[in-house]
Motif scaffolding. Sequence first.
Motif, short mmCIF file in Angstrom:
data_model
loop_
_atom_site.label_atom_id
_atom_site.label_comp_id
_atom_site.label_asym_id
_atom_site.label_seq_id
_atom_site.Cartn_x
_atom_site.Cartn_y
_atom_site.Cartn_z
N ILE A 59 0.20 -6.92 7.87
CA ILE A 59 1.16 -5.86 7.89
C ILE A 59 2.39 -6.59 7.26
O ILE A 59 3.12 -6.08 6.24
CB ILE A 59 1.51 -4.89 9.00
CG1 ILE A 59 0.39 -3.94 9.07
CG2 ILE A 59 2.91 -4.18 8.79
CD1 ILE A 59 0.46 -3.28 10.48
N ASN A 62 1.66 -8.41 3.64
CA ASN A 62 1.23 -7.24 2.53
C ASN A 62 2.47 -6.51 2.08
O ASN A 62 2.75 -6.31 1.05
CB ASN A 62 0.27 -6.24 3.31
CG ASN A 62 -0.40 -5.42 2.23
OD1 ASN A 62 0.28 -5.03 1.28
ND2 ASN A 62 -1.47 -5.08 2.03
N THR A 63 3.34 -6.35 3.10
CA THR A 63 4.66 -5.70 2.87
C THR A 63 5.51 -6.43 1.90
O THR A 63 6.14 -6.15 1.09
CB THR A 63 5.37 -5.27 3.94
OG1 THR A 63 4.55 -4.30 4.84
CG2 THR A 63 6.76 -4.11 3.78
N LYS A 64 5.76 -7.74 2.38
CA LYS A 64 6.51 -8.74 1.66
C LYS A 64 6.21 -8.98 -0.06
O LYS A 64 6.94 -9.17 -0.63
CB LYS A 64 6.65 -10.04 2.53
CG LYS A 64 7.32 -10.15 3.79
CD LYS A 64 8.97 -9.87 3.25
CE LYS A 64 9.68 -10.06 4.62
NZ LYS A 64 11.13 -9.78 4.29
N ASN A 66 4.00 -6.69 -1.31
CA ASN A 66 3.89 -5.62 -2.23
C ASN A 66 2.55 -5.45 -2.70
O ASN A 66 2.23 -5.08 -3.78
CB ASN A 66 4.79 -5.43 -3.10
CG ASN A 66 6.38 -5.24 -2.78
OD1 ASN A 66 6.72 -4.60 -1.86
ND2 ASN A 66 7.20 -6.04 -3.45
N ASN A 68 -0.22 -3.66 -1.59
CA ASN A 68 -0.70 -2.26 -1.78
C ASN A 68 -0.17 -1.75 -3.00
O ASN A 68 -0.88 -0.77 -3.53
CB ASN A 68 -0.34 -1.16 -0.65
CG ASN A 68 -1.41 -1.63 0.73
OD1 ASN A 68 -2.23 -2.43 0.51
ND2 ASN A 68 -1.03 -1.32 1.93
N GLN A 181 6.60 5.10 8.72
CA GLN A 181 6.96 4.26 7.79
C GLN A 181 6.50 5.04 6.30
O GLN A 181 7.46 4.80 5.19
CB GLN A 181 6.62 2.97 7.82
CG GLN A 181 7.05 2.09 8.86
CD GLN A 181 8.45 1.52 8.62
OE1 GLN A 181 9.06 1.84 7.42
NE2 GLN A 181 9.02 1.47 9.62
N SER A 182 5.35 5.65 6.25
CA SER A 182 4.73 6.44 5.08
C SER A 182 5.54 7.61 4.74
O SER A 182 5.22 8.13 3.73
CB SER A 182 3.44 6.30 5.27
OG SER A 182 2.96 7.02 5.86
N ASP A 204 5.56 6.97 0.72
CA ASP A 204 5.88 5.43 0.45
C ASP A 204 4.39 4.78 0.42
O ASP A 204 4.05 4.64 1.54
CB ASP A 204 6.67 4.87 1.44
CG ASP A 204 6.89 3.51 1.04
OD1 ASP A 204 6.23 2.76 0.30
OD2 ASP A 204 8.05 2.68 1.56
N GLN A 206 3.22 2.19 -0.55
CA GLN A 206 3.05 0.83 0.17
C GLN A 206 2.48 0.96 1.44
O GLN A 206 1.65 0.25 2.00
CB GLN A 206 4.42 0.08 -0.19
CG GLN A 206 4.29 -1.30 1.00
CD GLN A 206 3.20 -2.30 0.57
OE1 GLN A 206 3.06 -2.56 -0.99
NE2 GLN A 206 2.87 -3.05 1.38
N TRP A 207 3.09 1.95 2.35
CA TRP A 207 2.66 2.01 3.70
C TRP A 207 1.50 3.01 4.00
O TRP A 207 0.51 3.05 4.79
CB TRP A 207 3.86 2.51 4.49
CG TRP A 207 4.79 1.63 4.62
CD1 TRP A 207 5.84 1.38 3.87
CD2 TRP A 207 4.85 0.64 5.61
NE1 TRP A 207 6.66 0.07 4.50
CE2 TRP A 207 6.04 -0.23 5.53
CE3 TRP A 207 4.04 0.34 6.80
CZ2 TRP A 207 6.45 -1.30 6.31
CZ3 TRP A 207 4.39 -0.91 7.66
CH2 TRP A 207 5.71 -1.42 7.44
N TYR A 210 -2.07 1.72 3.88
CA TYR A 210 -2.80 1.26 5.00
C TYR A 210 -3.61 2.37 5.73
O TYR A 210 -4.89 2.11 6.37
CB TYR A 210 -1.88 0.87 6.17
CG TYR A 210 -0.93 -0.48 5.68
CD1 TYR A 210 -1.76 -1.68 5.48
CD2 TYR A 210 0.36 -0.42 5.39
CE1 TYR A 210 -1.00 -2.73 5.21
CE2 TYR A 210 1.13 -1.46 5.08
CZ TYR A 210 0.55 -2.54 4.91
OH TYR A 210 1.24 -3.63 4.71
#
Length: 257
Positions: A59, A62-64, A66, A68, A181-182, A204, A206-207, A210
Amino acid sequence: MDHPQSARRIRAYMNPYGVTRLHLRNPWVIAFFSFSFPGFGHLLLERYLPAIILAGWEIFINTKANVNSGILYSLLGDFDKAKEVLDSKWLLLYVGIYMFTIWDSYRKTVDLNKQYILADREDAWMPHMRISALDINYMDKRNPLLALVWSVLAPGLGHLYVHKIVTGFLVFAFTVALIFQSHLLPAIHQTFVGDFEGARALLDMQWTLYLPSMYSFIFYDAYVTAVEDNVLFEKEQSQFLRTQYQHPSFPIPEQDR
């Protein structure tokens, strides 16, 4: 008091919060869940500490990077946008651990399958019940479909039904965090009132991306755990009856042919 354990290997360890068991698993299935979400393959193997570390790392990194968002734009055919959103500084750090997670979960599944075969051949003793001040756990028959239905209604409930407390808490906490978050729930509300553009703007991605992997894991693990609980229950019952009630010289009647 526990039965004396003479076998070299054990098939299951029980505490008041769950059962950690050996059973035959398909290495490709475990590797697939590691591919879909690093850490989930290890969670299926009930290796909780590596699973938490790898899922948390997934998490974060992957978020850092980007990742997704890059996957989303690639699927939409907008490769320039995908290259733009990906952060190469973090992406290169992501790849190595991602590949290790898939490889390690496959390798460990093969090894644990061998351990299970040896333990089963040794007829390793199995616990039946554990009690503590906080909870009670015991072997019992459980309905796999009920585990699946409860998981569909709310993540974690299926795992509570099969008394897999640690995994149930983890999937509930992860799922709630990802949904928050999504912005999934406000987007669902906007969809119900017919505001599809508003719903799309709220999400969102990106979230959100998941969540398919998360829900697939939850449904699969709850169902399979119920099935394997039933198998373990039958093996423990059979072992108990053989050792406690059947005399070694008991004549087995021949079946009519």
